[in-house]
Design an enzyme around this catalytic site. Structure first.
Site, PDB file in Angstrom:
ATOM      1  N   LYS A 210      -0.987  -4.207   0.517  1.00  0.00           N
ATOM      2  CA  LYS A 210      -0.731  -2.871  -0.047  1.00  0.00           C
ATOM      3  C   LYS A 210      -1.352  -2.852  -1.449  1.00  0.00           C
ATOM      4  CE  LYS A 210       1.413   1.163   0.079  1.00  0.00           C
ATOM      5  NZ  LYS A 210       0.859   2.257   0.897  1.00  0.00           N
TER       6      LYS A 210
ATOM      7  N   ASP B  48       0.562   0.209   5.703  1.00  0.00           N
ATOM      8  CA  ASP B  48       1.018   1.438   6.368  1.00  0.00           C
ATOM      9  C   ASP B  48       0.015   1.871   7.427  1.00  0.00           C
ATOM     10  OD1 ASP B  48      -0.512   1.674   4.076  1.00  0.00           O
ATOM     11  OD2 ASP B  48       0.345   3.576   3.408  1.00  0.00           O
TER      12      ASP B  48
ATOM     13  N   TYR C  15      11.326 -12.391   0.048  1.00  0.00           N
ATOM     14  CA  TYR C  15      12.480 -13.059   0.663  1.00  0.00           C
ATOM     15  C   TYR C  15      12.890 -14.301  -0.125  1.00  0.00           C
ATOM     16  CZ  TYR C  15      11.796 -10.211   4.896  1.00  0.00           C
ATOM     17  OH  TYR C  15      11.666  -9.175   5.788  1.00  0.00           O
TER      18      TYR C  15
ATOM     19  N   ASP D  87       7.473  -7.476  14.669  1.00  0.00           N
ATOM     20  CA  ASP D  87       8.451  -6.861  15.582  1.00  0.00           C
ATOM     21  C   ASP D  87       7.827  -5.647  16.265  1.00  0.00           C
ATOM     22  OD1 ASP D  87      10.420  -8.705  15.020  1.00  0.00           O
ATOM     23  OD2 ASP D  87      11.984  -7.180  14.790  1.00  0.00           O
TER      24      ASP D  87
ATOM     25  N   ASP E 105       6.978  -9.719   8.833  1.00  0.00           N
ATOM     26  CA  ASP E 105       8.254  -9.619   9.533  1.00  0.00           C
ATOM     27  C   ASP E 105       8.312  -8.298  10.301  1.00  0.00           C
ATOM     28  OD1 ASP E 105      10.828 -10.012  10.349  1.00  0.00           O
ATOM     29  OD2 ASP E 105      11.749  -9.859   8.379  1.00  0.00           O
TER      30      ASP E 105
END
Ligand code: NAD
Length: 364
Positions: free
Chosen positions: A193, A225, A144, A253, A249
């Protein structure tokens, strides 16, 4: 001890002003009951700042936040500003605010309120095992905050976003993860990851170096994942999850939905000072704006976190959280957590929910 503090208040867009209004009423109730004085300084950020100043976060508005003891934010963004170029969008103001305040650690608790257990989309047997974990998300690094480019190459449009982390950035958020786990059940899950990304391999190496300093914390690793899947399969296995910006992020959620509604979840963002940024984890919900249907509880609980972490007002924060729990006990529900099949529940609007929480705080 009586406290006098200044809080910068960013109402923002969509439902932002409605939910902030209720959080300010709850803060005023805490101030009245415990003899404190809170001064509020309004600051513009997001779409409303674009409309007023042509900039999602003008320096003067950031300065108001930097000059305050802490910052409370509603939400920003909406369809009106979706067509603007990337660096002019409301979300850019949010990224600049986080970077300007130096708040690199975003903490989002995910726990199920017993009164709302039926609102979780998970099977009852999974909910019964317990959902009570916290995601520590790195907030001002990674993709980001990397270089973003769009170009035309060989007649084709091509876009690139660079993810990068220094070991210092990883170490400081890693420490927050370990310290947080130490104050809870002593389990830290580092999510990355590392089978694909160099950033993740560095992340994992630094987390394991840090582990030597925290022998009382049990560190485990999980690929992002797999974590997305495990959160749904068995969230009871998690105590504290620490992860980088983009993964955090998305996972937070997902985690919010496990607990019933995104409208219930607060967050705190902290750096190296006591001044933090406190906001519900949801967005500006343009579909609900101006209808008095938004759930203000995530914002009220964010105000409680502000009292607890920025001002050290534990009893006041406890009182606010207890008032929320008591109002849920009484069966009051905004639309997002209302279940017409549940006996004794009554659907209320944003203002009525806020008023009930304030009444409960006044009653003690
Ligand atoms: P959203 O979180 O605003 O809404 C998702 C869904 O949850 C909607 O159905 C909405 O009605 C519901 N919802 C959200 N908050 C609620 C509340 N308090 N009470 C009841 N229901 C609630 O996400 P979105 O629709 O993807 O985004 C809308 C806008 O918000 C976009 O412009 C997005 O960029 C922005 N956004 C801002 C922030 C922020 O300010 N921190 C975070 C996420 C999204």
């Amino acid at each position: 001890m009586t406290m006098e503090k200044t809080i910068a208040v960013i109402r923002g867009d969509g439902i932002g002003p409605e939910i902030i209004e209720q959080a300010l009423r709850a803060l005023d109730a805490a101030a009245a009951r415990y003899g404190h004085r809170f001064h509020y300084v309004d600051a513009d950020m997001g779409g409303c700042a674009i409309d007023r100043w042509g900039d999602p976060l003008p320096q003067a508005e950031l300065d108001k936040c930097l000059g305050s003891d802490s910052v409370l934010l509603g939400a920003v963004g909406g369809p009106k500003w979706n067509g603007l170029p990337g660096d002019k969008r409301p979300e850019k103001g949010l990224l600049r605010l986080r970077a300007g305040l130096g708040v690199y650690s975003n903490n989002r608790p995910a726990r199920i309120w017993p009164q709302l257990a039926a609102a979780s989309p998970l099977k009852q047997e999974i909910v019964d095992r317990g959902i009570d974990f916290l995601i520590v998300r790195e907030l001002i690094g990674g993709v980001y905050f990397g270089t973003h480019t769009t170009a035309v190459e060989n007649g084709q449009r091509r876009a690139a976003d660079i993810m990068s982390y220094t070991e210092q950035e990883i170490r400081r958020i890693g420490r927050i993860g370990f310290e947080t786990a130490r104050k809870r059940r002593g389990k830290l899950c580092s999510v990355e990851k590392s089978n694909v990304l160099d950033c993740s391999r560095l992340w994992k190496a630094v987390l394991h170096e840090l582990a030597a300093e925290y022998p009382d914390v049990e560190l485990s690793d999980m690929l992002v994942d797999n974590c997305a899947m495990q959160l749904v399969r068995d969230p009871s296995q998690f105590d504290v999850i620490v992860t980088e910006n983009l993964f955090g992020d998305i996972l937070s959620d997902e985690a919010s939905m496990l607990t019933g509604s995104i409208g219930m979840i607060p967050s705190s963002s902290l750096g190296d000072t006591s001044r933090g940024l406190y906001e519900p984890i949801h967005g500006s919900a343009p579909d609900l704006a101006g209808t008095d249907q938004a759930n203000p509880i995530g914002t009220i609980l964010s105000a409680a976190m502000l009292l607890r972490y920025s001002f050290g007002l534990t009893a006041e924060a406890d009182a606010m959280e207890r008032a929320v729990s008591q109002v849920l006990d009484q069966g009051l529900r905004t639309g997002d957590i209302y279940d017409e099949a549940a006996p004794g529940c009554r659907k209320v609007g944003c203002r009525e929910m806020g008023a009930a929480i304030v009444r409960q705080m006044q009653a003690g």
